[in-house]
Design a protein around this motif. Sequence first.
Motif, PDB file in Angstrom:
ATOM      1  N   GLU A  61       0.834  -1.203   0.000  1.00  0.00           N
ATOM      2  CA  GLU A  61       0.000   0.000   0.000  1.00  0.00           C
ATOM      3  C   GLU A  61       0.865   1.247   0.000  1.00  0.00           C
ATOM      4  O   GLU A  61       1.933   1.279   0.606  1.00  0.00           O
ATOM      5  N   GLN A  62       0.368   2.289  -0.660  1.00  0.00           N
ATOM      6  CA  GLN A  62       1.107   3.542  -0.747  1.00  0.00           C
ATOM      7  C   GLN A  62       0.787   4.475   0.421  1.00  0.00           C
ATOM      8  O   GLN A  62       1.615   5.264   0.825  1.00  0.00           O
ATOM      9  N   THR A  63      -0.435   4.408   0.950  1.00  0.00           N
ATOM     10  CA  THR A  63      -0.823   5.289   2.049  1.00  0.00           C
ATOM     11  C   THR A  63      -0.487   4.637   3.376  1.00  0.00           C
ATOM     12  O   THR A  63      -0.355   3.418   3.474  1.00  0.00           O
ATOM     13  N   GLU A  64      -0.348   5.471   4.415  1.00  0.00           N
ATOM     14  CA  GLU A  64      -0.045   4.926   5.734  1.00  0.00           C
ATOM     15  C   GLU A  64      -1.276   4.233   6.287  1.00  0.00           C
ATOM     16  O   GLU A  64      -2.345   4.824   6.382  1.00  0.00           O
ATOM     17  N   PRO A  65      -1.168   2.973   6.657  1.00  0.00           N
ATOM     18  CA  PRO A  65      -2.331   2.244   7.149  1.00  0.00           C
ATOM     19  C   PRO A  65      -2.678   2.645   8.575  1.00  0.00           C
ATOM     20  O   PRO A  65      -1.834   3.115   9.325  1.00  0.00           O
ATOM     21  N   LEU A  66      -3.948   2.456   8.927  1.00  0.00           N
ATOM     22  CA  LEU A  66      -4.407   2.696  10.287  1.00  0.00           C
ATOM     23  C   LEU A  66      -4.128   1.422  11.073  1.00  0.00           C
ATOM     24  O   LEU A  66      -4.623   0.348  10.732  1.00  0.00           O
TER      25      LEU A  66
END
Length: 137
Positions: A61-66
């Motif tokens: 994934e490119q976005t920071e995960p929660l």
Amino acid sequence: MAGGIQQRGGRGRTRPMSEINVTPLVDVMLVLLIVFMVAAPLLTVGIEVELPETEAQALTEQTEPLAVTLTGEGTIFVQESEIAYDDLVPHLQAVSAAGYDQRIYVRADKGVLYDDVARVMGRLNAAGFTSIGLLTE
């Protein structure tokens, strides 16, 4: 002084060297590469837990995960903020209302009981979060 100009040390005039010495540049770049390779895994999530090891594929994934983290002492964190068990769902619902609709990852120290992990995942599922993943090494 036969010939006009006396030369030092018996050598003629030397031409200036026009080559660039790249060895120091390569040395610096290799040191920086090693520093970044060591530091990159430490920048992911700030809560230190010892994750269990599996043969699963790495995340892409490119976005920071929660991430919801359970420590060995039983403390629950959302990202890097400590959250009480009873405040977990309201906090995540506030995050969800702000527009976060990605998967939620659960990270748990390998010493945490399966019961504790299942309770947190059940709580997340009961709150309406259906895309829940477990993180491992």
